[in-house]
Structure formats: structure tokens, C-alpha cells
Scaffold this motif. Structure first.
Motif, PDB file in Angstrom:
ATOM      1  N   CYS A  20       0.845  -1.208   0.000  1.00 55.82           N
ATOM      2  CA  CYS A  20       0.000   0.000   0.000  1.00 55.82           C
ATOM      3  C   CYS A  20       0.880   1.259   0.000  1.00 55.82           C
ATOM      4  CB  CYS A  20      -0.941   0.009   1.208  1.00 55.82           C
ATOM      5  SG  CYS A  20      -2.222  -1.273   1.085  1.00 55.82           S
ATOM      6  N   LYS A  21       2.005   1.181   0.706  1.00 57.97           N
ATOM      7  CA  LYS A  21       2.914   2.330   0.814  1.00 57.97           C
ATOM      8  C   LYS A  21       3.583   2.644  -0.530  1.00 57.97           C
ATOM      9  CE  LYS A  21       7.182   1.934   2.409  1.00 57.97           C
ATOM     10  NZ  LYS A  21       8.336   1.626   3.261  1.00 57.97           N
ATOM     11  N   ILE A  22       3.969   1.594  -1.277  1.00 59.97           N
ATOM     12  CA  ILE A  22       4.747   1.838  -2.511  1.00 59.97           C
ATOM     13  C   ILE A  22       3.911   1.742  -3.788  1.00 59.97           C
ATOM     14  CG2 ILE A  22       6.914   1.062  -1.444  1.00 59.97           C
ATOM     15  CD1 ILE A  22       6.678  -1.555  -3.005  1.00 59.97           C
ATOM     16  N   ALA A  23       2.606   1.500  -3.661  1.00 67.74           N
ATOM     17  CA  ALA A  23       1.750   1.293  -4.847  1.00 67.74           C
ATOM     18  C   ALA A  23       1.822   2.469  -5.828  1.00 67.74           C
ATOM     19  CB  ALA A  23       0.309   1.049  -4.422  1.00 67.74           C
ATOM     20  N   HIS A  24       1.964   3.696  -5.314  1.00 63.83           N
ATOM     21  CA  HIS A  24       1.948   4.880  -6.194  1.00 63.83           C
ATOM     22  C   HIS A  24       3.354   5.390  -6.517  1.00 63.83           C
ATOM     23  CE1 HIS A  24      -2.420   5.229  -5.985  1.00 63.83           C
ATOM     24  NE2 HIS A  24      -2.314   4.905  -4.707  1.00 63.83           N
ATOM     25  N   HIS A  25       4.383   4.634  -6.099  1.00 63.47           N
ATOM     26  CA  HIS A  25       5.761   5.048  -6.395  1.00 63.47           C
ATOM     27  C   HIS A  25       5.986   4.998  -7.910  1.00 63.47           C
ATOM     28  CE1 HIS A  25      10.148   5.014  -6.542  1.00 63.47           C
ATOM     29  NE2 HIS A  25      10.161   5.386  -5.262  1.00 63.47           N
ATOM     30  N   PRO A  26       6.671   6.002  -8.485  1.00 62.23           N
ATOM     31  CA  PRO A  26       6.890   6.010  -9.945  1.00 62.23           C
ATOM     32  C   PRO A  26       7.523   4.725 -10.475  1.00 62.23           C
ATOM     33  CG  PRO A  26       7.734   8.038  -8.944  1.00 62.23           C
ATOM     34  CD  PRO A  26       7.238   7.175  -7.828  1.00 62.23           C
ATOM     35  N   MET A  27       8.439   4.113  -9.683  1.00 61.25           N
ATOM     36  CA  MET A  27       9.081   2.883 -10.162  1.00 61.25           C
ATOM     37  C   MET A  27       8.111   1.708 -10.142  1.00 61.25           C
ATOM     38  SD  MET A  27      13.003   3.117  -8.863  1.00 61.25           S
ATOM     39  CE  MET A  27      13.532   1.703  -9.803  1.00 61.25           C
ATOM     40  N   MET A  28       7.183   1.694  -9.188  1.00 61.24           N
ATOM     41  CA  MET A  28       6.153   0.641  -9.174  1.00 61.24           C
ATOM     42  C   MET A  28       5.234   0.821 -10.379  1.00 61.24           C
ATOM     43  SD  MET A  28       5.010  -2.082  -7.862  1.00 61.24           S
ATOM     44  CE  MET A  28       5.135  -2.509  -6.136  1.00 61.24           C
ATOM     45  N   LYS A  29       4.903   2.077 -10.674  1.00 62.07           N
ATOM     46  CA  LYS A  29       4.049   2.345 -11.854  1.00 62.07           C
ATOM     47  C   LYS A  29       4.743   1.875 -13.134  1.00 62.07           C
ATOM     48  CE  LYS A  29       1.386   6.241 -10.044  1.00 62.07           C
ATOM     49  NZ  LYS A  29       0.940   7.613 -10.250  1.00 62.07           N
ATOM     50  N   ALA A  30       6.049   2.164 -13.221  1.00 64.13           N
ATOM     51  CA  ALA A  30       6.809   1.736 -14.410  1.00 64.13           C
ATOM     52  C   ALA A  30       6.838   0.211 -14.518  1.00 64.13           C
ATOM     53  CB  ALA A  30       8.226   2.296 -14.346  1.00 64.13           C
ATOM     54  N   LEU A  31       7.078  -0.455 -13.382  1.00 66.87           N
ATOM     55  CA  LEU A  31       7.152  -1.920 -13.360  1.00 66.87           C
ATOM     56  C   LEU A  31       5.805  -2.536 -13.759  1.00 66.87           C
ATOM     57  CD1 LEU A  31       8.611  -4.608 -12.590  1.00 66.87           C
ATOM     58  CD2 LEU A  31       7.859  -4.227 -10.241  1.00 66.87           C
ATOM     59  N   MET A  32       4.716  -1.984 -13.205  1.00 69.97           N
ATOM     60  CA  MET A  32       3.391  -2.567 -13.466  1.00 69.97           C
ATOM     61  C   MET A  32       2.890  -2.256 -14.871  1.00 69.97           C
ATOM     62  SD  MET A  32       2.512  -4.422 -10.983  1.00 69.97           S
ATOM     63  CE  MET A  32       3.966  -4.858 -10.084  1.00 69.97           C
ATOM     64  N   SER A  33       3.196  -1.060 -15.390  1.00 74.42           N
ATOM     65  CA  SER A  33       2.727  -0.765 -16.757  1.00 74.42           C
ATOM     66  C   SER A  33       3.523  -1.574 -17.782  1.00 74.42           C
ATOM     67  CB  SER A  33       2.766   0.731 -17.064  1.00 74.42           C
ATOM     68  OG  SER A  33       4.010   1.260 -16.746  1.00 74.42           O
ATOM     69  N   PHE A  34       4.764  -1.932 -17.428  1.00 72.94           N
ATOM     70  CA  PHE A  34       5.551  -2.838 -18.267  1.00 72.94           C
ATOM     71  C   PHE A  34       4.961  -4.252 -18.210  1.00 72.94           C
ATOM     72  CE2 PHE A  34       8.955  -6.095 -18.165  1.00 72.94           C
ATOM     73  CZ  PHE A  34       9.413  -5.995 -19.466  1.00 72.94           C
ATOM     74  N   THR A  35       4.580  -4.680 -16.993  1.00 75.27           N
ATOM     75  CA  THR A  35       4.095  -6.054 -16.789  1.00 75.27           C
ATOM     76  C   THR A  35       2.682  -6.245 -17.317  1.00 75.27           C
ATOM     77  OG1 THR A  35       5.440  -6.149 -14.782  1.00 75.27           O
ATOM     78  CG2 THR A  35       3.772  -7.849 -15.029  1.00 75.27           C
ATOM     79  N   PHE A  36       1.826  -5.252 -17.090  1.00 71.75           N
ATOM     80  CA  PHE A  36       0.413  -5.346 -17.491  1.00 71.75           C
ATOM     81  C   PHE A  36       0.053  -4.170 -18.396  1.00 71.75           C
ATOM     82  CE2 PHE A  36       0.688  -7.057 -13.049  1.00 71.75           C
ATOM     83  CZ  PHE A  36       0.493  -8.389 -13.360  1.00 71.75           C
ATOM     84  N   PRO A  37       0.593  -4.151 -19.629  1.00 66.98           N
ATOM     85  CA  PRO A  37       0.386  -2.989 -20.503  1.00 66.98           C
ATOM     86  C   PRO A  37      -1.085  -2.753 -20.862  1.00 66.98           C
ATOM     87  CG  PRO A  37       1.423  -4.806 -21.711  1.00 66.98           C
ATOM     88  CD  PRO A  37       1.407  -5.189 -20.270  1.00 66.98           C
ATOM     89  N   ASP A  38      -1.907  -3.806 -20.792  1.00 69.73           N
ATOM     90  CA  ASP A  38      -3.315  -3.659 -21.183  1.00 69.73           C
ATOM     91  C   ASP A  38      -4.230  -3.328 -20.008  1.00 69.73           C
ATOM     92  OD1 ASP A  38      -2.472  -4.383 -23.737  1.00 69.73           O
ATOM     93  OD2 ASP A  38      -2.736  -6.523 -23.299  1.00 69.73           O
ATOM     94  N   GLN A  39      -3.654  -3.248 -18.816  1.00 70.63           N
ATOM     95  CA  GLN A  39      -4.489  -2.969 -17.637  1.00 70.63           C
ATOM     96  C   GLN A  39      -4.477  -1.494 -17.287  1.00 70.63           C
ATOM     97  OE1 GLN A  39      -4.005  -5.032 -13.946  1.00 70.63           O
ATOM     98  NE2 GLN A  39      -4.196  -7.057 -14.865  1.00 70.63           N
TER      99      GLN A  39
END
Length: 380
Positions: A20-39
Motif C-alpha cells: 500500500c505504501k509503494i503502490a503509487h511510487h513512480p518505479m512501481m508504476k513503471a514496473l506494473m505498466s511494463f508487466t500489465f500494458p493492457d491494464q
């Protein structure tokens, strides 16, 4: 278990709060948009916030991220040996070390695919200086190896790590991954450092040291990449060593290497897990009664297993022939493979610098030399 708090990964009870603490971190966003590009962003954030264990985080997020890494930066991962391991059984995997993150992450992908116990993995604390990386490593069940300590503190730290590895294997039924030496291999020479085995032995309460090593269920692992994505980044250190200079890392060097290893081109990758060193340990115990000699013999047994099962690629044979100006292995690669490798040389290093050229080629050629020596020594 507070004694391990300085080095341990998160407990499952700490996972959700950290996510919950790191969900909005820019690096988490980068990692997740790379992993789930269609989500949409809110979809994966919602999913993250419902995650309460390391296993769920690894299975639902990191596993998918690694599949994407393989898809984008490799020509596929092959494996061998996993079918010989027992389900629900913890092992101590001792591995050659090429890449900071991927060596252990890809091993865990394979363990998961085969329904085997995933590992807690050693990582140098120098690699997790950034708070996001620190949290992410603990969410991936990494435990910290404390680097750069003065001798007395180093001894205490080694003992603590030894005890923690024993705690994981014997009481938590958790496999462990550790590299065969400190730091990644820069020159392609994979050798087990006896110091790693001495550290492991510190927690032994056995009268005979080899009995303790047998209890650890040591499995040697060999991992090879057709292209090392960080090959050019290893050149400055090799040049400094060639000139007898002390190499000092740039401030962000580890982080750059970490990202390059993940996203750089690797072509094919192979991971082999050996058999548990069992009869080898019995033979060492029977032959030597001196603990130093036993540790040296065990290091050699691990090296032999890794060398024997290390997968050689066309790039290794090309580098050998270029380095020695021969065509000894020309039958093992195509003209196209050779020209691609030569193009990589042109792009990535200064070919007019003999130290750089020699270092780059030797990094790929040394596994051929070492495997050939091993095979010659074991011809009956």
C-alpha cells in the motif's frame, strides 16, 4: 526471532502495508505498466492492495514481470535437472553468478513452474540503497549480505547469516539461493570461494563438519546467458585490475547494472540444477580429516558440477576463436552468428584498446577453456 530483523525479508504480516505504501511510487508504476500494458492503473493497484503474502506477490506480479522480461529481452529460457528435485523439500542452491537480479529470479520462475519450494535469496546491501529497491527486495524474499564491514563486525555478520540460512532450511522449510562467491563473475571464471562455505559452516553444531554440509542439501546451479547484457559495463573494472589500480564504482553504477541486466538483450538462457551433493560429501569426509581441506574439496565439487553442466553458446565458441585467432570451434557457429557477435564488439567496446578487447573476449571464452580443462581432467 528478532535477532534476524536486520537482514530478513518481510514477514507476510508486513507485505500488505508495504505494498500500500509503494503502490503509487513512480518505479512501481513503471514496473506494473511494463508487466500489465493492457491494464488500467487502478486495476493493478486494486490487486496489489488485496495482496497479503510474499508468495501471492511473487506469483501474481513478479512472475508475470519476469515472463515479460524474457519475452522482450531474450530468445527464451530452457532448463534441465529440476525433475530430480523433490517437491516440498528445501535445498541450498549454490550458483554461479552472472546477473544481480535475474539469476535468482529466473531460478524461482523455474522452481514455481516445477511446483518446487522457492528460495530466500542473498543480496548485497550495497544493491538496495534506494528505499523502493530495498522494499521490493524484501517483498521478493531477499535477505541482506552486509558488505564493507570491519573484520570483527564481518565475523558477527557472517555468523548471523549462517544461522539465518540454517533457520530457513531446517525450521521454515524454505530453500535458499546464494552465489558461489561475493559479487558477480566479471571474467567468465566461475569458482566457489571457500569463504562462502566457511560462512555457511559457522552455524554447525555437528561434530563432523561434513555431516552439517550434508544436512544443508547443497544443489549446485549453473546459469548461462548467450549474451551477457552487462558485458560492456564490466570493462572499466577489468581495465583497472589489468593496470593494478583500485576500482571505485560510480555512485549509481550498481543501479544502472541492475536495470541493464534486466532489460538488456540476452538471447538464449539456460539454467541447470545439479543433483544434491551427497556421495561427494561422503567421499570428502572419508578422504580428509582437516576441515580446511574438506572445505576446499567441497568448493571443488561445486565447481565441477557447475562446469560440467554449464551450457556453452555459439558466442562462447566465437569469442574463443577470435581471442586465439583460430577456427577450432568454427563448426559450432554460423557466419551470421559470428558477424552479429563482431558487430556487438564494435558497438560496445573500444576494439583498439587491447585490454578492453582481451577482457571482453575472455569473458565469453573462459567458460569454453574451463569446461574443456574439466573434461580433459575427467577423461578416464
Amino acid at each position: 526471532m528478532h535477532k534476524f530483523d536486520t537482514i530478513r525479508p518481510f514477514y507476510d504480516s508486513e507485505v500488505n502495508g508495504t505494498l500500500c505504501k509503494i503502490a503509487h511510487h513512480p518505479m512501481m508504476k513503471a514496473l506494473m505498466s511494463f508487466t500489465f500494458p493492457d491494464q488500467k492503473e487502478e486495476q493493478w493497484i486494486d490487486q496489489l492492495k488485496k495482496t497479503h503474502s510474499i508468495r501471492d506477490f511473487q506469483a501474481n506480479f513478479i512472475y508475470n514481470a519476469l515472463q515479460k522480461v524474457l519475452e522482450k529481452s531474450s530468445d527464451g529460457l530452457t532448463t534441465s535437472g529440476f525433475e530430480k528435485l523433490e517437491k516440498h523439500e528445501p535445498y541450498l542452491f549454490i550458483s554461479n553468478h552472472r546477473d544481480i537480479i535475474l539469476d535468482t529470479s529466473l531460478l524461482n520462475v523455474c522452481l514455481m513452474d516445477h511446483g518446487l519450494v522457492m528460495t530466500a535469496s542473498a543480496i548485497g546491501d550495497n544493491l538496495v540503497k534506494k528505499s523502493f529497491i530495498y522494499d521490493l527486495s524484501k517483498l521478493n524474499r531477499n535477505f541482506l549480505v552486509q558488505r564493507g564491514l570491519p573484520p570483527r563486525e564481518l565475523l558477527q555478520s557472517s555468523k548471523l547469516m549462517s544461522e539465518y540460512i540454517g533457520q530457513l532450511l531446517f525450521h521454515e522449510n524454505r530453500s535458499v539461493w546464494i552465489a558461489q562467491r561475493e559479487g558477480r563473475t566479471k571474467d567468465g571464471n566461475d569458482a566457489t570461494h571457500p569463504g562462502v562455505l566457511k560462512m555457511l559452516s559457522m552455524a554447525s553444531d555437528e561434530a563432523n563438519l561434513m555431516d552439517y554440509f550434508k544436512k544443508l542439501k547443497i544443489v549446485p546451479v549453473s546459469i548461462s546467458y548467450e549474451y551477457d547484457p552487462t558485458d560492456a559495463l564490466k570493462m572499466p573494472q577489468l581495465k583497472a585490475e589489468a593496470n593494478d589500480e583500485i576500482y571505485i564504482k560510480d555512485k549509481n553504477e550498481d543501479f544502472v547494472t541492475l536495470l541493464s541486466g534486466i532489460m538488456g538483450q540476452k538471447k538464449r538462457i539456460h539454467i541447470h540444477v545439479g543433483e544434491v551433493l551427497d556421495t561427494e560429501i561422503d567421499a570428502i569426509a572419508a578422504e580428509f580429516d582437516n576441515s580446511n581441506k574438506q572445505i576446499q574439496a567441497l568448493a571443488q565439487a561445486i565447481d565441477d558440477s557447475i562446469l560440467n553442466t554449464y551450457k556453452l553458446w555459439p558466442t562462447n565458441y566465437i569469442a574463443y576463436d577470435l581471442l586465439h585467432n583460430t577456427t577450432t570451434y568454427a563448426h559450432l557457429y554460423t557466419d551470421k552468428e559470428k558477424s552479429l557477435f563482431e558487430r556487438r564488439l564494435e558497438i560496445r567496446i573500444d576494439e583498439n584498446n587491447p585490454v578492453e578487447l582481451q577482457g571482453f573476449l575472455a569473458m565469453y571464452a573462459n567458460p569454453v577453456i574451463n569446461k574443456s580443462r574439466y573434461q580433459d581432467a575427467h577423461k578416464s
